[in-house]
Write an enzyme that holds these catalytic residues in place. Sequence first.
Site, PDB file in Angstrom:
ATOM      1  N   ASP A  50      -1.900  -6.595   1.833  1.00 56.09           N
ATOM      2  CA  ASP A  50      -2.303  -5.293   1.309  1.00 56.09           C
ATOM      3  C   ASP A  50      -3.079  -4.546   2.388  1.00 56.09           C
ATOM      4  OD1 ASP A  50      -1.259  -6.170  -1.065  1.00 56.09           O
ATOM      5  OD2 ASP A  50      -3.205  -6.526  -2.029  1.00 56.09           O
ATOM      6  N   ALA A  51      -3.005  -3.233   2.364  1.00 57.33           N
ATOM      7  CA  ALA A  51      -3.708  -2.424   3.368  1.00 57.33           C
ATOM      8  C   ALA A  51      -5.196  -2.764   3.421  1.00 57.33           C
ATOM      9  CB  ALA A  51      -3.509  -0.946   3.084  1.00 57.33           C
TER      10      ALA A  51
END
Length: 213
Positions: A50-51
């Site tokens: 995930d970012a």
Amino acid sequence: MEILYQDKRILVAIKPSGVLSTDEDGGMPQLLREQLGDAHACVRTVHRLDAAVSGVMVFARSAKAASLLSQQIREHKFEKEYLAVVHGLPPAEGTLTDLLVRDNARRITLVAEKAEKGVQEASLSYQVMAHCDGFSLVKIRLHTGRTHQIRVQFSSRGWPLAGDRKYGNDSAEHPIALWSHRIAFIHPESGEWVEYHQNPPSCTPWDLFTSSL
């Protein structure tokens, strides 16, 4: 970018929080090409974080390497271990299994009550390594790779990750306390089993558990 290892087939680096894993503007492949000094270098994403999540990732340096690494992921031969700091005191160890569904409109993942279209099973195992000030340091082994899986599975049981505003309503200013700690796989050229790991930085809230890392 911090590069832990590279050869002509793979590159292992630390992804910072806030950076996309995928090959787009400002994403890891682009930043690694800049680091290598070659805008046309082959750097391919084979797995994602995930970012908001940081830690160890491997990138393929050729199409064949990307294919072989992706095959290992599909066949569950690629090992991923994470460290997380969660609110609360989970049992010492366990396996979490849920049915998850993605709400693309709200860009969140939800626990589903029954199997139906769009619902996927998610599974992980964990071990609590330490407790401090109402937080727990947890080591996690993923068995599936669903979007936001770790965050949803712990939050749904009342143990949201520290710094997680999306699933935990945490007002802390530090990034989400989820770190890709270790990856292990078969090297796509040598055929040898290789492992790469790195501990999270000594900052909030990881500094609560310095002696346990």
